[in-house]
Design a protein around this motif. Structure first.
Motif, PDB file in Angstrom:
ATOM      1  N   LEU A  79       1.390  -0.442  -7.679  1.00  0.00           N
ATOM      2  CA  LEU A  79       2.042   0.401  -7.374  1.00  0.00           C
ATOM      3  C   LEU A  79       3.742   0.016  -6.638  1.00  0.00           C
ATOM      4  O   LEU A  79       3.779   0.935  -6.326  1.00  0.00           O
ATOM      5  CB  LEU A  79       1.205   1.517  -6.779  1.00  0.00           C
ATOM      6  N   ASP A  80       2.660  -1.014  -6.132  1.00  0.00           N
ATOM      7  CA  ASP A  80       3.605  -2.077  -4.796  1.00  0.00           C
ATOM      8  C   ASP A  80       4.670  -3.249  -5.430  1.00  0.00           C
ATOM      9  O   ASP A  80       6.305  -2.964  -4.871  1.00  0.00           O
ATOM     10  CB  ASP A  80       3.137  -3.094  -4.028  1.00  0.00           C
ATOM     11  N   MET A  81       5.022  -2.957  -6.954  1.00  0.00           N
ATOM     12  CA  MET A  81       5.890  -3.683  -7.889  1.00  0.00           C
ATOM     13  C   MET A  81       6.849  -3.035  -8.362  1.00  0.00           C
ATOM     14  O   MET A  81       7.087  -1.474  -7.876  1.00  0.00           O
ATOM     15  CB  MET A  81       5.017  -4.282  -8.581  1.00  0.00           C
ATOM     16  N   TYR A 138       6.387   0.817 -20.137  1.00  0.00           N
ATOM     17  CA  TYR A 138       6.980   0.684 -19.275  1.00  0.00           C
ATOM     18  C   TYR A 138       6.469  -0.585 -18.622  1.00  0.00           C
ATOM     19  O   TYR A 138       5.370  -0.539 -18.564  1.00  0.00           O
ATOM     20  CB  TYR A 138       7.736   1.665 -18.001  1.00  0.00           C
ATOM     21  N   THR A 139       6.702  -0.836 -17.645  1.00  0.00           N
ATOM     22  CA  THR A 139       5.952  -2.763 -16.806  1.00  0.00           C
ATOM     23  C   THR A 139       6.549  -2.688 -15.516  1.00  0.00           C
ATOM     24  O   THR A 139       7.237  -1.842 -15.037  1.00  0.00           O
ATOM     25  CB  THR A 139       6.794  -3.905 -17.604  1.00  0.00           C
ATOM     26  N   TRP A 140       5.509  -2.782 -15.603  1.00  0.00           N
ATOM     27  CA  TRP A 140       5.519  -3.848 -13.702  1.00  0.00           C
ATOM     28  C   TRP A 140       5.926  -5.262 -13.116  1.00  0.00           C
ATOM     29  O   TRP A 140       5.296  -5.351 -13.791  1.00  0.00           O
ATOM     30  CB  TRP A 140       4.253  -2.768 -12.330  1.00  0.00           C
ATOM     31  N   ALA A 141       7.185  -5.325 -12.525  1.00  0.00           N
ATOM     32  CA  ALA A 141       6.451  -6.585 -12.339  1.00  0.00           C
ATOM     33  C   ALA A 141       6.987  -6.895 -10.795  1.00  0.00           C
ATOM     34  O   ALA A 141       7.562  -5.962  -9.848  1.00  0.00           O
ATOM     35  CB  ALA A 141       7.884  -7.039 -12.808  1.00  0.00           C
ATOM     36  N   ALA A 142       7.433  -8.034 -10.290  1.00  0.00           N
ATOM     37  CA  ALA A 142       7.974  -8.342  -8.789  1.00  0.00           C
ATOM     38  C   ALA A 142       8.375  -9.568  -8.829  1.00  0.00           C
ATOM     39  O   ALA A 142       7.752 -10.650  -9.677  1.00  0.00           O
ATOM     40  CB  ALA A 142       6.166  -8.954  -8.308  1.00  0.00           C
ATOM     41  N   GLY A 161       0.542  -1.365  -0.015  1.00  0.00           N
ATOM     42  CA  GLY A 161      -0.291  -0.255  -0.143  1.00  0.00           C
ATOM     43  C   GLY A 161       0.483   0.898   0.115  1.00  0.00           C
ATOM     44  O   GLY A 161       0.198   2.260   0.916  1.00  0.00           O
ATOM     45  N   TRP A 162       2.319   1.109  -0.690  1.00  0.00           N
ATOM     46  CA  TRP A 162       3.225   2.491  -0.527  1.00  0.00           C
ATOM     47  C   TRP A 162       1.985   3.652  -1.255  1.00  0.00           C
ATOM     48  O   TRP A 162       2.217   4.553  -0.305  1.00  0.00           O
ATOM     49  CB  TRP A 162       4.001   2.306  -1.288  1.00  0.00           C
ATOM     50  N   ALA A 163       1.481   3.837  -2.294  1.00  0.00           N
ATOM     51  CA  ALA A 163       0.534   4.444  -2.518  1.00  0.00           C
ATOM     52  C   ALA A 163      -0.055   5.735  -2.067  1.00  0.00           C
ATOM     53  O   ALA A 163      -0.622   6.802  -1.913  1.00  0.00           O
ATOM     54  CB  ALA A 163      -0.803   4.500  -3.891  1.00  0.00           C
ATOM     55  N   LEU A 164      -0.432   4.583  -0.757  1.00  0.00           N
ATOM     56  CA  LEU A 164      -1.713   5.491   0.219  1.00  0.00           C
ATOM     57  C   LEU A 164      -1.389   5.954   1.256  1.00  0.00           C
ATOM     58  O   LEU A 164      -1.723   6.835   2.525  1.00  0.00           O
ATOM     59  CB  LEU A 164      -2.666   4.807   1.017  1.00  0.00           C
ATOM     60  N   ALA A 214      17.414  -6.594  -1.741  1.00  0.00           N
ATOM     61  CA  ALA A 214      16.725  -5.652  -2.460  1.00  0.00           C
ATOM     62  C   ALA A 214      15.438  -5.335  -2.844  1.00  0.00           C
ATOM     63  O   ALA A 214      14.423  -6.457  -2.772  1.00  0.00           O
ATOM     64  CB  ALA A 214      17.841  -5.512  -4.012  1.00  0.00           C
ATOM     65  N   PRO A 215      14.989  -4.280  -2.912  1.00  0.00           N
ATOM     66  CA  PRO A 215      13.730  -4.360  -3.699  1.00  0.00           C
ATOM     67  C   PRO A 215      13.475  -4.763  -4.419  1.00  0.00           C
ATOM     68  O   PRO A 215      13.861  -5.196  -5.697  1.00  0.00           O
ATOM     69  CB  PRO A 215      13.639  -2.506  -4.143  1.00  0.00           C
ATOM     70  N   GLY A 216      12.437  -5.711  -4.646  1.00  0.00           N
ATOM     71  CA  GLY A 216      11.196  -6.238  -6.030  1.00  0.00           C
ATOM     72  C   GLY A 216      10.355  -6.044  -5.577  1.00  0.00           C
ATOM     73  O   GLY A 216       9.621  -6.754  -6.721  1.00  0.00           O
ATOM     74  N   GLY A 217       9.643  -5.725  -5.012  1.00  0.00           N
ATOM     75  CA  GLY A 217       8.300  -5.804  -5.130  1.00  0.00           C
ATOM     76  C   GLY A 217       7.777  -6.498  -5.138  1.00  0.00           C
ATOM     77  O   GLY A 217       7.446  -7.707  -4.206  1.00  0.00           O
ATOM     78  N   ASP A 218       5.826  -6.547  -4.454  1.00  0.00           N
ATOM     79  CA  ASP A 218       5.106  -7.586  -4.348  1.00  0.00           C
ATOM     80  C   ASP A 218       3.485  -7.036  -4.821  1.00  0.00           C
ATOM     81  O   ASP A 218       3.303  -6.017  -5.143  1.00  0.00           O
ATOM     82  CB  ASP A 218       5.271  -7.551  -2.520  1.00  0.00           C
ATOM     83  N   PHE A 219       2.398  -8.167  -4.310  1.00  0.00           N
ATOM     84  CA  PHE A 219       1.080  -8.118  -4.925  1.00  0.00           C
ATOM     85  C   PHE A 219       0.593  -8.914  -3.660  1.00  0.00           C
ATOM     86  O   PHE A 219      -0.480  -8.998  -4.008  1.00  0.00           O
ATOM     87  CB  PHE A 219       1.761  -9.132  -5.793  1.00  0.00           C
ATOM     88  N   ALA A 220       0.563  -8.452  -2.901  1.00  0.00           N
ATOM     89  CA  ALA A 220      -0.142  -8.845  -1.645  1.00  0.00           C
ATOM     90  C   ALA A 220      -1.163  -7.518  -0.756  1.00  0.00           C
ATOM     91  O   ALA A 220      -1.899  -7.750  -0.623  1.00  0.00           O
ATOM     92  CB  ALA A 220       1.154  -9.376  -0.393  1.00  0.00           C
ATOM     93  N   TYR A 221      -1.166  -6.475  -1.307  1.00  0.00           N
ATOM     94  CA  TYR A 221      -2.075  -5.476  -0.937  1.00  0.00           C
ATOM     95  C   TYR A 221      -3.286  -6.433  -1.344  1.00  0.00           C
ATOM     96  O   TYR A 221      -3.681  -6.854  -2.165  1.00  0.00           O
ATOM     97  CB  TYR A 221      -1.535  -4.438  -1.649  1.00  0.00           C
ATOM     98  N   PRO A 222      -3.889  -6.686  -0.540  1.00  0.00           N
ATOM     99  CA  PRO A 222      -5.800  -7.202  -0.496  1.00  0.00           C
ATOM    100  C   PRO A 222      -6.660  -6.383  -1.228  1.00  0.00           C
ATOM    101  O   PRO A 222      -7.816  -6.573  -1.749  1.00  0.00           O
ATOM    102  CB  PRO A 222      -6.084  -6.985   1.178  1.00  0.00           C
ATOM    103  N   GLY A 223      -6.423  -5.698  -1.298  1.00  0.00           N
ATOM    104  CA  GLY A 223      -7.088  -4.444  -1.743  1.00  0.00           C
ATOM    105  C   GLY A 223      -7.228  -4.429  -3.556  1.00  0.00           C
ATOM    106  O   GLY A 223      -6.369  -4.702  -4.403  1.00  0.00           O
ATOM    107  N   ASN A 224      -8.071  -3.417  -4.224  1.00  0.00           N
ATOM    108  CA  ASN A 224      -8.212  -3.530  -5.136  1.00  0.00           C
ATOM    109  C   ASN A 224      -8.501  -1.799  -5.944  1.00  0.00           C
ATOM    110  O   ASN A 224      -9.262  -1.897  -6.811  1.00  0.00           O
ATOM    111  CB  ASN A 224      -9.084  -3.664  -5.765  1.00  0.00           C
ATOM    112  N   GLU A 225      -7.936  -1.139  -4.579  1.00  0.00           N
ATOM    113  CA  GLU A 225      -8.362   0.712  -5.018  1.00  0.00           C
ATOM    114  C   GLU A 225      -7.672   1.065  -5.956  1.00  0.00           C
ATOM    115  O   GLU A 225      -6.405   0.420  -6.534  1.00  0.00           O
ATOM    116  CB  GLU A 225      -8.371   0.413  -3.816  1.00  0.00           C
ATOM    117  N   ILE A 226      -7.695   1.653  -6.523  1.00  0.00           N
ATOM    118  CA  ILE A 226      -7.860   2.632  -7.632  1.00  0.00           C
ATOM    119  C   ILE A 226      -7.030   4.476  -7.202  1.00  0.00           C
ATOM    120  O   ILE A 226      -8.512   4.751  -6.223  1.00  0.00           O
ATOM    121  CB  ILE A 226      -8.739   3.073  -9.420  1.00  0.00           C
ATOM    122  N   VAL A 227      -6.043   4.596  -7.577  1.00  0.00           N
ATOM    123  CA  VAL A 227      -5.611   5.832  -7.051  1.00  0.00           C
ATOM    124  C   VAL A 227      -5.133   6.921  -7.429  1.00  0.00           C
ATOM    125  O   VAL A 227      -4.153   5.854  -9.084  1.00  0.00           O
ATOM    126  CB  VAL A 227      -4.792   5.868  -6.494  1.00  0.00           C
TER     127      VAL A 227
END
Length: 501
Positions: free
Chosen positions: A413-415, A433-437, A360-363, A388-401
């Motif tokens: 945005l956590d990736m 450009y791509t988001w990946a984890a 939830g970094w964006a929040l 090192a920073p690798g990103g994650d997909f574990a945020y439980p919600g589906n909010e758009i910001v």
């Protein structure tokens, strides 16, 4: 071992052209923009495609070199040498004779003959969690003029902007990235690409694409050394040069002989660092499926495969090359489960990297913990050297910001954001450009820091000194000293170049 997830929808991105793919099911909200469709990619290293190649072999010397006439001796044993890696005491061979390995192993100076294997070098997986605090504010720096730089939380986590402000940006350093195919004409990469090579038969280093939405190699190369050009993202070592070496097909499958040849080639091209965002978690057992679908007993296969790979990695380190590889995405506790060997991370002289990420970094961009241990990363001592920073997909919600000018899902945005495909829009090439984890995304962050260290010291730096500098400058986030999650700590770019080393 591989866990697959159903497709998760992705929001179009207001003209920024961000592209990628992802996993993990979420509800699909109705997009309110209709410009460039995007997805995200969850990376992984797993042994899903681990298959013995029945007619392909690796001949391993008992010493440093095979006999000078190994080609003729192999022919006499009903085989054919296709590549003689004299520098490391290995040869790649083919044979239709099922008894070839037994015959060739009797050659004087040969330690063993082992089947080559194919493996899946990157593919979706999951893992585990741990927490630490961090400073989430970037100072003014060279990266600010790149439009997508504000979305690169990984650079913030390791204090890359502070490092750039010291004048250290990887000048004079050559980084070899061993991966799948690459978008060689991506504008964020092209100025820093010194050369490219492919060891995948019949394929060039250029990413072929087709139905694939995600270019793994392009993504890792961008994190290492995307150029500071005011276009998109910026790499951790933006003035380092790239040698892009294709050792996997674009979909992530490849042979260990290709990886070995890639390591030897990069060393001969005088690379300072080799990035290996790939690997396989292979079980210690003696039965394998071959490429004809037969069950094969081979009691020493994995042991000897690791010997062969370690010959190549030892050759690299002896010639001044720092080797950095992904720890893997199996959520495997190496302290308890010792049934797996992770290749190439477990090979001699290789620095292994686990992954960190916010949730939830964006929040809460100023207070979110950027150093939480990623939910998929392997862990264990000594399985992990650094994090090192690798990103994650574990945020439980589906909010758009709407975050820093981009309308996107919070979980995306956590990736890790990096370079992606180059696609034609109305006939005109356009960079995406791509988001990946994944630990594959963590590894190039660490590689970039290693490049900063080597550049600061004028190049040609002994790998032991590079690792010592990484260790002395890392943020010790877990238990004091080396711990199973962060190893010796999460890498810190600023401390790496600010302190003597």
């Amino acid at each position: 071992m591989t866990q697959h997830f159903s497709a998760r929808s992705f929001l179009p991105l207001l003209g920024l052209g961000l592209l990628g793919t992802f996993s993990c099911t979420k509800e699909t909200p109705t997009p309110t923009a209709s410009l460039n469709a995007s997805t995200t990619q969850q990376d992984a290293q797993a042994s899903a495609g681990f298959v013995l190649r029945a007619k392909q072999y690796i001949i391993i010397a008992s010493g440093d070199q095979l006999p000078g006439n190994i080609e003729a001796l192999t022919t006499a044993a009903n085989g054919k040498v296709t590549s003689h890696l004299q520098e490391v005491g290995l040869a790649i061979a083919t044979s239709d004779d099922p008894d070839f390995a037994t015959k060739a192993a009797k050659i004087s100076g040969v330690r063993s003959v082992v089947h080559d294997f194919t493996y899946q070098g990157f593919e979706p997986q999951q893992s585990r969690v741990a927490e630490q605090a961090s400073d989430n504010v970037n100072p003014s720096s060279t990266g600010d003029s790149n439009p997508l730089f504000p979305l690169q939380w990984g650079a913030t986590a390791i204090q890359a902007p502070e490092a750039w402000n010291t004048g250290n940006q990887g000048q004079g350093v050559l980084v070899a990235d061993l991966d799948g195919g690459f978008e060689l004409n991506h504008p964020d990469l092209k100025p820093n690409i010194l050369g490219s090579m492919s060891f995948v038969p019949g394929e060039s280093a250029q990413f072929a694409g087709g139905s694939l939405a995600f270019s793994h190699g392009t993504h890792t190369a961008g994190t290492i050394a995307a150029v500071d050009n005011n276009i998109g993202v910026i790499g951790i070592a933006p003035q380092a040069k790239l040698l892009l070496v294709k050792v996997l097909g674009d979909a992530g499958s490849g042979s260990f002989s290709w990886l070995i040849q890639g390591i030897v080639y990069a060393t001969q091209q005088h690379a300072d660092v080799i990035n290996m965002s790939l690997g396989a978690a292979i079980p210690h057992h003696d039965k394998y499926i071959d490429d004809a679908g037969n069950v094969v007993n081979d009691t020493k296969a994995i042991q000897e495969l690791l010997v062969a790979l370690s010959k190549a990695t030892s050759y690299a380190t002896k010639n001044g090359v720092t080797l950095i590889a992904a720890a893997g995405n199996d959520a495997n506790n190496g302290n308890q489960d010792k049934s797996l060997v992770n290749i190439p991370a477990d090979a001699t002289g290789v620095i292994s990297i686990s992954a960190t990420a916010p949730i939830g970094w964006a929040l809460a961009p100023l207070t979110a913990n950027l150093d939480r241990f990623a939910s998929y990363s392997n862990y264990g001592t000594p399985a992990v050297t650094f994090a090192a920073p690798g990103g994650d997909f574990a945020y439980p919600g589906n909010e758009i910001v709407i975050f820093r000018g981009v309308r996107q899902y919070v979980w995306a945005l956590d990736m890790v954001l990096s370079t992606g495909r180059v696609l034609k829009v109305n006939g005109v090439p356009r960079a995406y450009y791509t988001w990946a984890a994944g630990t594959s995304m963590a590894t190039p962050h660490a590689t970039g820091v290693a490049a900063l260290i080597i550049g600061k010291n004028g190049g040609n730096m002994d790998p032991a000194r590079v690792e010592a500098a990484l260790r002395a400058s890392a943020d010790d986030l877990g238990k004091p000293g080396r711990d199973p999650y962060y190893g010796y700590g999460r890498v810190n770019a600023y401390r790496a170049v600010a302190q003597p080393n």
